[in-house]
Enzyme design. Structure first.
Site, PDB file in Angstrom:
ATOM      1  N   ILE A  36     -58.454  16.856  21.077  1.00 53.07           N
ATOM      2  CA  ILE A  36     -59.466  16.266  20.194  1.00 53.07           C
ATOM      3  C   ILE A  36     -58.935  16.090  18.766  1.00 53.07           C
ATOM      4  O   ILE A  36     -59.416  15.224  18.027  1.00 53.07           O
ATOM      5  CB  ILE A  36     -60.772  17.103  20.231  1.00 53.07           C
ATOM      6  N   GLU A 105     -56.279  29.453  20.276  1.00 52.94           N
ATOM      7  CA  GLU A 105     -57.661  29.222  19.870  1.00 52.94           C
ATOM      8  C   GLU A 105     -58.608  29.261  21.070  1.00 52.94           C
ATOM      9  O   GLU A 105     -59.701  29.830  20.997  1.00 52.94           O
ATOM     10  CB  GLU A 105     -57.730  27.850  19.178  1.00 52.94           C
ATOM     11  N   HIS A 110     -53.579  26.654  28.593  1.00 49.36           N
ATOM     12  CA  HIS A 110     -53.301  25.231  28.412  1.00 49.36           C
ATOM     13  C   HIS A 110     -51.906  25.046  27.870  1.00 49.36           C
ATOM     14  O   HIS A 110     -51.415  25.848  27.085  1.00 49.36           O
ATOM     15  CB  HIS A 110     -54.321  24.566  27.486  1.00 49.36           C
TER      16      HIS A 110
HETATM   17  P1  5GP Z   1     -54.605  26.487  21.006  1.00 49.14           P
HETATM   18  O1  5GP Z   1     -54.566  26.809  19.545  1.00 49.14           O
HETATM   19  O2  5GP Z   1     -55.593  27.346  21.751  1.00 49.14           O
HETATM   20  O3  5GP Z   1     -53.248  26.473  21.634  1.00 49.14           O
HETATM   21  O4  5GP Z   1     -55.075  24.981  21.100  1.00 49.14           O
HETATM   22  C1  5GP Z   1     -56.379  24.588  21.385  1.00 49.14           C
HETATM   23  C2  5GP Z   1     -56.410  23.081  21.256  1.00 49.14           C
HETATM   24  O5  5GP Z   1     -57.626  22.623  21.811  1.00 49.14           O
HETATM   25  C3  5GP Z   1     -56.353  22.573  19.812  1.00 49.14           C
HETATM   26  O6  5GP Z   1     -55.232  21.717  19.658  1.00 49.14           O
HETATM   27  C4  5GP Z   1     -57.677  21.838  19.645  1.00 49.14           C
HETATM   28  O7  5GP Z   1     -57.559  20.649  18.868  1.00 49.14           O
HETATM   29  C5  5GP Z   1     -58.080  21.537  21.069  1.00 49.14           C
HETATM   30  N1  5GP Z   1     -59.518  21.479  21.275  1.00 49.14           N
HETATM   31  C6  5GP Z   1     -60.447  22.371  20.834  1.00 49.14           C
HETATM   32  N2  5GP Z   1     -61.678  22.010  21.237  1.00 49.14           N
HETATM   33  C7  5GP Z   1     -61.505  20.867  21.968  1.00 49.14           C
HETATM   34  C8  5GP Z   1     -62.418  20.024  22.664  1.00 49.14           C
HETATM   35  O8  5GP Z   1     -63.625  20.235  22.700  1.00 49.14           O
HETATM   36  N3  5GP Z   1     -61.888  18.934  23.302  1.00 49.14           N
HETATM   37  C9  5GP Z   1     -60.548  18.669  23.299  1.00 49.14           C
HETATM   38  N4  5GP Z   1     -60.134  17.580  23.948  1.00 49.14           N
HETATM   39  N5  5GP Z   1     -59.664  19.462  22.647  1.00 49.14           N
HETATM   40  C10 5GP Z   1     -60.146  20.540  21.995  1.00 49.14           C
END
Ligand code: 5GP
Length: 126
Positions: A36, A105, A110
């Site tokens: 997103i 996050e 993922h």
């Molecule tokens: P992390 O920091 O956990 O590795 O990355 C989480 C990712 O999820 C971030 O890059 C953030 O932009 C993405 N993200 C968070 N909420 C959403 C959402 O509701 N939809 C999508 N498509 N991505 C999300």
């Protein structure tokens, strides 16, 4: 491995269809969709459909079918976006953040696939 999966995390909601997503590819075990807040021209998130918290959880406990399917999807995402150095493309980066030091996050495993521009060095100096 003592992982507690929180089924209220945002990617669990995406998998249940409670929140929309821009799907790139879906298979029996895996979903790939656009981040997103893209950090590069290509920024795709690849997630298993199973309830895994982070990389080592998935790597340790997923079935062989889930593991293979997940990895094959990552290859297809690279090919679809023209990222594969093996095809003469400019390359990409995969990132899997985990836990506090990894600054994860969303607590559903993922893999980020990033490409489409030079991505700089792997890590900022500590
Ligand atoms: P992390 O920091 O956990 O590795 O990355 C989480 C990712 O999820 C971030 O890059 C953030 O932009 C993405 N993200 C968070 N909420 C959403 C959402 O509701 N939809 C999508 N498509 N991505 C999300």
């Amino acid at each position: 491995m003592p992982y507690n999966y929180d089924d209220q995390n945002i990617f669990a909601k995406i998998l249940r269809g409670e929140i929309p997503n821009e799907t790139v590819l879906e298979t029996d075990h895996t979903l790939a969709f656009r981040d997103i807040h893209p950090q590069a021209p290509v920024h795709v998130l690849v997630i298993p459909k199973g309830a895994y918290v982070c990389h080592d959880h998935f790597a340790a406990e997923a079935s062989e079918a889930e593991l293979v399917d997940f990895m094959r999807v990552t290859a297809r995402i690279c090919a679809m976006h023209g990222l594969s150095p093996g095809d003469g493309d400019d390359g990409f980066r995969v990132i899997a953040n985990a836990g506090t030091h990894g600054v994860q996050e969303v607590p559903h495993y993922h893999l980020h696939i990033l490409g489409g521009r030079p991505l700089g060095r792997m890590l900022e100096p500590a």
